[in-house]
Motif scaffolding. Structure first.
Motif, PDB file in Angstrom:
ATOM      1  N   ASP A  35       0.964  -1.152  -0.093  1.00 27.12           N
ATOM      2  CA  ASP A  35      -0.217  -0.185   0.019  1.00 27.12           C
ATOM      3  C   ASP A  35       0.972   1.230  -0.014  1.00 27.12           C
ATOM      4  OD1 ASP A  35      -1.492   2.012   0.733  1.00 27.12           O
ATOM      5  OD2 ASP A  35      -2.910   0.832   1.826  1.00 27.12           O
ATOM      6  N   ASP A  36       0.918   1.973  -1.063  1.00 27.10           N
ATOM      7  CA  ASP A  36       1.658   3.250  -1.230  1.00 27.10           C
ATOM      8  C   ASP A  36       1.554   4.165   0.020  1.00 27.10           C
ATOM      9  OD1 ASP A  36       2.965   2.348  -3.371  1.00 27.10           O
ATOM     10  OD2 ASP A  36       1.774   3.253  -4.737  1.00 27.10           O
ATOM     11  N   ALA A  37       0.287   4.135   0.503  1.00 30.15           N
ATOM     12  CA  ALA A  37       0.094   5.205   1.588  1.00 30.15           C
ATOM     13  C   ALA A  37       0.570   4.953   3.114  1.00 30.15           C
ATOM     14  CB  ALA A  37      -1.440   5.450   1.612  1.00 30.15           C
ATOM     15  N   VAL A  38       1.227   3.678   3.136  1.00 32.04           N
ATOM     16  CA  VAL A  38       1.626   3.207   4.215  1.00 32.04           C
ATOM     17  C   VAL A  38       3.210   3.191   4.076  1.00 32.04           C
ATOM     18  CG1 VAL A  38       1.997   1.165   5.636  1.00 32.04           C
ATOM     19  CG2 VAL A  38       0.095   1.369   4.534  1.00 32.04           C
ATOM     20  N   ALA A  39       3.985   3.993   5.170  1.00 33.15           N
ATOM     21  CA  ALA A  39       5.447   4.341   5.085  1.00 33.15           C
ATOM     22  C   ALA A  39       6.066   3.247   5.363  1.00 33.15           C
ATOM     23  CB  ALA A  39       5.563   5.339   5.913  1.00 33.15           C
ATOM     24  N   ALA A  40       5.795   2.317   6.172  1.00 30.77           N
ATOM     25  CA  ALA A  40       6.264   0.881   6.658  1.00 30.77           C
ATOM     26  C   ALA A  40       5.483   0.274   7.482  1.00 30.77           C
ATOM     27  CB  ALA A  40       7.370   1.365   7.611  1.00 30.77           C
ATOM     28  N   PRO A  41       5.512  -1.256   7.265  1.00 34.97           N
ATOM     29  CA  PRO A  41       4.762  -2.118   8.106  1.00 34.97           C
ATOM     30  C   PRO A  41       5.687  -2.243   9.273  1.00 34.97           C
ATOM     31  CG  PRO A  41       5.340  -2.991   6.126  1.00 34.97           C
ATOM     32  CD  PRO A  41       5.984  -1.925   6.146  1.00 34.97           C
ATOM     33  N   VAL A  42       4.773  -2.364  10.512  1.00 36.55           N
ATOM     34  CA  VAL A  42       5.565  -2.394  11.838  1.00 36.55           C
ATOM     35  C   VAL A  42       5.081  -4.092  12.224  1.00 36.55           C
ATOM     36  CG1 VAL A  42       5.664  -2.290  14.085  1.00 36.55           C
ATOM     37  CG2 VAL A  42       5.366  -0.454  12.473  1.00 36.55           C
ATOM     38  N   THR A  43       5.799  -5.159  12.262  1.00 28.37           N
ATOM     39  CA  THR A  43       5.441  -6.202  12.846  1.00 28.37           C
ATOM     40  C   THR A  43       4.612  -6.471  13.853  1.00 28.37           C
ATOM     41  OG1 THR A  43       7.453  -7.171  13.484  1.00 28.37           O
ATOM     42  CG2 THR A  43       7.296  -7.514  11.171  1.00 28.37           C
ATOM     43  N   LYS A  44       3.949  -7.540  14.272  1.00 31.99           N
ATOM     44  CA  LYS A  44       3.201  -7.613  15.530  1.00 31.99           C
ATOM     45  C   LYS A  44       4.330  -8.179  16.444  1.00 31.99           C
ATOM     46  CE  LYS A  44       0.682  -9.254  19.050  1.00 31.99           C
ATOM     47  NZ  LYS A  44      -0.167  -8.324  19.878  1.00 31.99           N
ATOM     48  N   SER A  45       4.363  -7.644  17.784  1.00 31.45           N
ATOM     49  CA  SER A  45       5.645  -7.801  18.722  1.00 31.45           C
ATOM     50  C   SER A  45       5.733  -9.398  18.668  1.00 31.45           C
ATOM     51  CB  SER A  45       5.267  -7.238  20.153  1.00 31.45           C
ATOM     52  OG  SER A  45       4.939  -5.791  20.050  1.00 31.45           O
ATOM     53  N   ALA A  46       6.876  -9.597  18.809  1.00 30.20           N
ATOM     54  CA  ALA A  46       7.191 -11.344  18.645  1.00 30.20           C
ATOM     55  C   ALA A  46       8.001 -11.375  19.840  1.00 30.20           C
ATOM     56  CB  ALA A  46       8.271 -11.413  17.464  1.00 30.20           C
ATOM     57  N   THR A  47       7.556 -12.838  20.329  1.00 31.64           N
ATOM     58  CA  THR A  47       8.266 -13.475  21.496  1.00 31.64           C
ATOM     59  C   THR A  47       9.000 -14.803  20.755  1.00 31.64           C
ATOM     60  OG1 THR A  47       6.333 -14.653  21.827  1.00 31.64           O
ATOM     61  CG2 THR A  47       6.661 -12.741  23.272  1.00 31.64           C
ATOM     62  N   LEU A  48      10.058 -15.056  21.543  1.00 29.44           N
ATOM     63  CA  LEU A  48      10.686 -16.180  21.055  1.00 29.44           C
ATOM     64  C   LEU A  48      10.103 -17.347  20.615  1.00 29.44           C
ATOM     65  CD1 LEU A  48      13.603 -17.476  21.100  1.00 29.44           C
ATOM     66  CD2 LEU A  48      13.479 -18.319  23.451  1.00 29.44           C
ATOM     67  N   ASN A  49       8.918 -17.781  21.479  1.00 32.23           N
ATOM     68  CA  ASN A  49       8.062 -18.737  20.816  1.00 32.23           C
ATOM     69  C   ASN A  49       6.766 -18.412  20.417  1.00 32.23           C
ATOM     70  OD1 ASN A  49       9.610 -20.460  23.604  1.00 32.23           O
ATOM     71  ND2 ASN A  49       9.907 -21.140  21.738  1.00 32.23           N
ATOM     72  N   SER A  50       5.962 -18.990  19.589  1.00 26.05           N
ATOM     73  CA  SER A  50       4.910 -18.510  19.149  1.00 26.05           C
ATOM     74  C   SER A  50       3.754 -18.691  20.265  1.00 26.05           C
ATOM     75  CB  SER A  50       4.250 -19.367  17.960  1.00 26.05           C
ATOM     76  OG  SER A  50       3.995 -20.696  18.295  1.00 26.05           O
ATOM     77  N   ARG A  51       2.667 -17.816  20.178  1.00 29.89           N
ATOM     78  CA  ARG A  51       1.610 -17.796  21.437  1.00 29.89           C
ATOM     79  C   ARG A  51       0.305 -17.478  20.849  1.00 29.89           C
ATOM     80  NH1 ARG A  51       3.314 -15.504  26.358  1.00 29.89           N
ATOM     81  NH2 ARG A  51       1.258 -14.602  26.660  1.00 29.89           N
ATOM     82  N   ASP A  52      -0.441 -18.274  21.427  1.00 25.90           N
ATOM     83  CA  ASP A  52      -1.907 -18.084  21.050  1.00 25.90           C
ATOM     84  C   ASP A  52      -2.762 -16.985  21.534  1.00 25.90           C
ATOM     85  OD1 ASP A  52      -1.903 -20.568  19.549  1.00 25.90           O
ATOM     86  OD2 ASP A  52      -2.740 -21.881  21.476  1.00 25.90           O
ATOM     87  N   GLY A  53      -1.997 -16.422  22.514  1.00 22.39           N
ATOM     88  CA  GLY A  53      -2.816 -15.358  23.371  1.00 22.39           C
ATOM     89  C   GLY A  53      -3.819 -15.614  24.266  1.00 22.39           C
ATOM     90  N   ASN A  54      -4.283 -14.636  25.061  1.00 20.56           N
ATOM     91  CA  ASN A  54      -5.347 -14.755  26.127  1.00 20.56           C
ATOM     92  C   ASN A  54      -6.745 -15.378  25.447  1.00 20.56           C
ATOM     93  OD1 ASN A  54      -3.556 -13.731  27.674  1.00 20.56           O
ATOM     94  ND2 ASN A  54      -4.173 -11.729  27.800  1.00 20.56           N
ATOM     95  N   PRO A  55      -7.279 -15.945  26.549  1.00 22.91           N
ATOM     96  CA  PRO A  55      -8.630 -16.279  26.139  1.00 22.91           C
ATOM     97  C   PRO A  55      -9.823 -15.211  25.504  1.00 22.91           C
ATOM     98  CG  PRO A  55      -8.276 -16.963  28.308  1.00 22.91           C
ATOM     99  CD  PRO A  55      -6.968 -16.077  28.169  1.00 22.91           C
ATOM    100  N   LYS A  56     -10.781 -15.550  24.639  1.00 26.65           N
ATOM    101  CA  LYS A  56     -11.543 -14.570  24.039  1.00 26.65           C
ATOM    102  C   LYS A  56     -13.030 -14.498  24.660  1.00 26.65           C
ATOM    103  CE  LYS A  56      -8.978 -14.546  19.668  1.00 26.65           C
ATOM    104  NZ  LYS A  56      -8.343 -15.664  18.670  1.00 26.65           N
ATOM    105  N   PRO A  57     -13.501 -13.481  24.634  1.00 25.99           N
ATOM    106  CA  PRO A  57     -13.223 -12.219  23.925  1.00 25.99           C
ATOM    107  C   PRO A  57     -11.940 -11.410  24.532  1.00 25.99           C
ATOM    108  CG  PRO A  57     -15.190 -11.983  25.027  1.00 25.99           C
ATOM    109  CD  PRO A  57     -14.891 -13.236  25.367  1.00 25.99           C
ATOM    110  N   SER A  58     -11.039 -10.892  23.730  1.00 25.64           N
ATOM    111  CA  SER A  58      -9.779 -10.185  24.261  1.00 25.64           C
ATOM    112  C   SER A  58      -9.903  -8.940  23.778  1.00 25.64           C
ATOM    113  CB  SER A  58      -8.721 -11.133  23.872  1.00 25.64           C
ATOM    114  OG  SER A  58      -8.230 -11.465  22.961  1.00 25.64           O
ATOM    115  N   TYR A  59     -10.716  -8.538  22.913  1.00 24.01           N
ATOM    116  CA  TYR A  59     -10.763  -7.242  22.197  1.00 24.01           C
ATOM    117  C   TYR A  59     -12.113  -6.711  22.025  1.00 24.01           C
ATOM    118  CZ  TYR A  59      -9.743  -3.564  18.673  1.00 24.01           C
ATOM    119  OH  TYR A  59      -9.776  -2.337  18.098  1.00 24.01           O
ATOM    120  N   PHE A  60     -12.508  -5.404  22.378  1.00 25.44           N
ATOM    121  CA  PHE A  60     -13.805  -4.771  22.409  1.00 25.44           C
ATOM    122  C   PHE A  60     -13.578  -3.607  21.693  1.00 25.44           C
ATOM    123  CE2 PHE A  60     -17.422  -2.758  23.989  1.00 25.44           C
ATOM    124  CZ  PHE A  60     -18.318  -3.623  23.600  1.00 25.44           C
TER     125      PHE A  60
END
Ligand code: DHB
Length: 308
Positions: A35-60
């Motif tokens: 996307d030309d309107a994006v100056a740079a993507p930033v990646t999701k903060s990464a940890t050493l091991n992959s993670r599923d995250g917290n139980p849902k709903p976790s966003y509102f």
């Protein structure tokens, strides 16, 4: 002209995604990259091991705001390192790193140091959502200790993601620590940690993890974000650039972030709400504001907040 430069890296634009939004998978990162309107993507903060995250709903999402306790779901450090090492576009990418301990942080940054990635890395010292783990950057001595160790071996561009501060003495204290190190940038602000939103019908919090406590984002936090950008611009060495994050919904909000001192401006909650078309809309809107004011470059008003 919309542009920025952080640690010698040229950005052709000023808008980026806030880490965590639209950046967990290769497909999402590719969309930002293309996307030309994006100056740079930033990646999701990464940890050493992959993670599923917290139980849902976790966003509102609510009117002009969001609350989240995602819990660092991510595909693991190697996934993102490989992405930033191998992508075929010459647009910059910012690699975001989180860690659950100082030793993990050092281990990840040593891997970055030894890799073929020479872009900007951002160390996230402000995630509020991992159960039992503090937001490191609220502990100034611990922050100093981590940066001291990291900069003993890390020689590539490195910035940090900070939580919001609310006391002018705290700005003085953390800035004094940060000014000791050759940071490429600070990214202010992460979400306002540990808010609580209650649904009076269910008589329960709107998100499940941590008893409903989660980070607040969205347009409601704009004044806190602007205050942090301004407070840091007034205190940090000129060589430390600022990524303004928090509360951006309109082109006027982007303009305000830059006026307060932001070099790049990130979009989080509104990107999640409106999708990546928001970048084009905000870019065009910002150019309109600049045209009306007679500004041809963001350098004409960056950090130029006037007195009332
Ligand atoms: C998460 C939230 C954050 O604010 C952050 O900086 C990193 C991770 C999360 O819950 O996934």
């Amino acid at each position: 002209k919309l542009s920025a430069n952080i640690a010698g890296v040229d950005f052709n634009g000023v808008l980026i995604n806030a880490s965590g939004v639209h950046c967990q998978t290769e497909k999402e990162l590719d969309e930002l990259l293309n996307d030309d309107a994006v100056a740079a993507p930033v990646t999701k903060s990464a940890t050493l091991n992959s993670r599923d995250g917290n139980p849902k709903p976790s966003y509102f999402e609510f009117e002009n705001g969001s609350i989240n306790s995602m819990g660092l779901p991510n595909n693991g450090f190697e996934y993102y390192l490989k992405y930033v090492e191998t992508h075929k576009n010459n647009k910059p990418i910012i690699l975001s790193i989180a860690s659950l301990s100082k030793s993990e942080c050092v281990k990840l940054l040593k891997k970055v140091q030894d890799s073929n990635f020479n872009g900007i890395t951002e160390l996230n010292l402000s995630c509020p959502n991992v159960i039992g783990k503090p937001q490191v950057a609220y502990d100034f001595a611990a922050t100093d200790e981590i940066l001291n160790e990291v900069f003993s071996f890390f020689k590539k561009p490195l910035g940090i993601k900070l939580p919001p501060y609310f006391d002018l003495t705290h700005f003085d204290q953390i800035a004094q620590v940060l000014n000791k190190y050759p940071l490429s940038h600070v990214n202010s602000v992460n979400s306002i940690g540990n808010g609580l939103l209650v649904d009076i019908d269910t008589e329960a919090p709107v998100i499940k993890p941590k008893g409903g406590f989660g980070g607040l984002g969205g347009h409601n936090i704009l004044p806190t974000a602007l205050a942090n950008v301004r407070a840091f611009r007034l205190r940090l060495n000129d060589s430390i650039k600022i990524i303004g994050t928090g509360g951006v919904k309109t082109p006027e909000d982007v303009f305000a972030h830059i006026l307060c001192g932001a070099d790049l401006v990130s979009i989080g909650t509104e990107l999640n709400k409106r999708g990546i078309g928001i970048f084009r809309e905000l870019n065009n809107g910002l150019l309109d504001i600049m045209k009306n004011k007679g500004y041809s470059s963001v350098e004409d008003f960056r950090s130029a907040l006037k007195e009332s």
